[in-house]
Scaffold this active site. Sequence first.
Site, PDB file in Angstrom:
ATOM      1  N   LYS A  13      -2.513  -3.967  -9.803  1.00  0.00           N
ATOM      2  CA  LYS A  13      -2.167  -2.831  -8.936  1.00  0.00           C
ATOM      3  C   LYS A  13      -1.158  -3.237  -7.862  1.00  0.00           C
ATOM      4  CE  LYS A  13      -5.560  -1.377  -6.387  1.00  0.00           C
ATOM      5  NZ  LYS A  13      -5.532  -1.307  -4.924  1.00  0.00           N
ATOM      6  N   ARG A  88     -11.077   5.734  -0.018  1.00  0.00           N
ATOM      7  CA  ARG A  88     -12.083   5.120  -0.888  1.00  0.00           C
ATOM      8  C   ARG A  88     -13.289   6.033  -1.100  1.00  0.00           C
ATOM      9  NH1 ARG A  88     -11.057  -0.356  -1.972  1.00  0.00           N
ATOM     10  NH2 ARG A  88     -10.149  -1.506  -0.242  1.00  0.00           N
ATOM     11  N   ARG A 127      -7.975 -16.812 -14.501  1.00  0.00           N
ATOM     12  CA  ARG A 127      -7.180 -17.231 -13.340  1.00  0.00           C
ATOM     13  C   ARG A 127      -7.647 -18.594 -12.834  1.00  0.00           C
ATOM     14  NH1 ARG A 127      -6.043 -12.498  -9.075  1.00  0.00           N
ATOM     15  NH2 ARG A 127      -8.205 -12.887  -8.509  1.00  0.00           N
ATOM     16  N   ARG A 160     -11.755 -19.873  -8.932  1.00  0.00           N
ATOM     17  CA  ARG A 160     -12.365 -19.432  -7.669  1.00  0.00           C
ATOM     18  C   ARG A 160     -13.727 -18.809  -7.970  1.00  0.00           C
ATOM     19  NH1 ARG A 160      -8.113 -15.597  -4.788  1.00  0.00           N
ATOM     20  NH2 ARG A 160      -9.448 -14.257  -5.999  1.00  0.00           N
ATOM     21  N   ARG A 171     -18.307  -6.976  -9.056  1.00  0.00           N
ATOM     22  CA  ARG A 171     -17.195  -6.311  -8.382  1.00  0.00           C
ATOM     23  C   ARG A 171     -16.786  -5.043  -9.117  1.00  0.00           C
ATOM     24  NH1 ARG A 171     -12.945 -10.974  -8.270  1.00  0.00           N
ATOM     25  NH2 ARG A 171     -11.481  -9.489  -7.386  1.00  0.00           N
TER      26      ARG A 171
END
Length: 213
Positions: A13, A88, A127, A160, A171
């Site tokens: 995004k 939100r 990642r 991470r 999430r």
Amino acid sequence: MRLIFIGPPGVGKGTQAKLVKEYFQIVHLSTGDILRKEISRGSNLGNKAKSFIDRGHLVPDNELLKIMSKRLNEKDVKKGFLLDGYPRTIPQAQGLDVFLHQKNQKIDAVISIELDNKNIIKRLSSRRSCEKCGNITNLLFSLPKMEGVCDKCDGKLLQRSDDSEDVIIERLEVYNKQTSPLLTYYQKKEIIKKVDGSGNIDNVYKIILKVLK
Ligand SMILES: [Zn+2]
């Protein structure tokens, strides 16, 4: 052009927002940045917001709207904006609509970049970040010259903790729970544009420009 960008973590995004903002010559407004700036300025609004954050609370919708309205009234926003991270919640969306209506303005489109959970998990869990220089690389798109080693500084590449699969699933659940009422809200207004986020950066960018024409 006045846009809202919505998308789950890992969908690209931020990258798309940057490209679209440059194309339309509009301002990219990230709630996090605006909030941090207002707080560092030490304004009344900023201090109030800080008092909530310091106590571990979210900044209430009405306070956040005041901060966003102030920013949206600034000169550089006249040509248009791209909102990222706001609204939100439904009350935030309604507050924004009332504010814009008073200025005889409206949101032109809500871009919802979509990708199924399986692919998001695959992307995010691929990642790696360098423990020395913070360089982030994605094993799906570019493999380092030597396995597990940063191309830039020879530091060690690590995953991470918030990119581990369990955390990603959590999430995504939070994201979906928060966003689905918003999507319905904008669907009713018929301004939502769903964009398939599975392609590469250039593909997704082209789709976005197409739906905005
Ligand atoms: Zn490095």
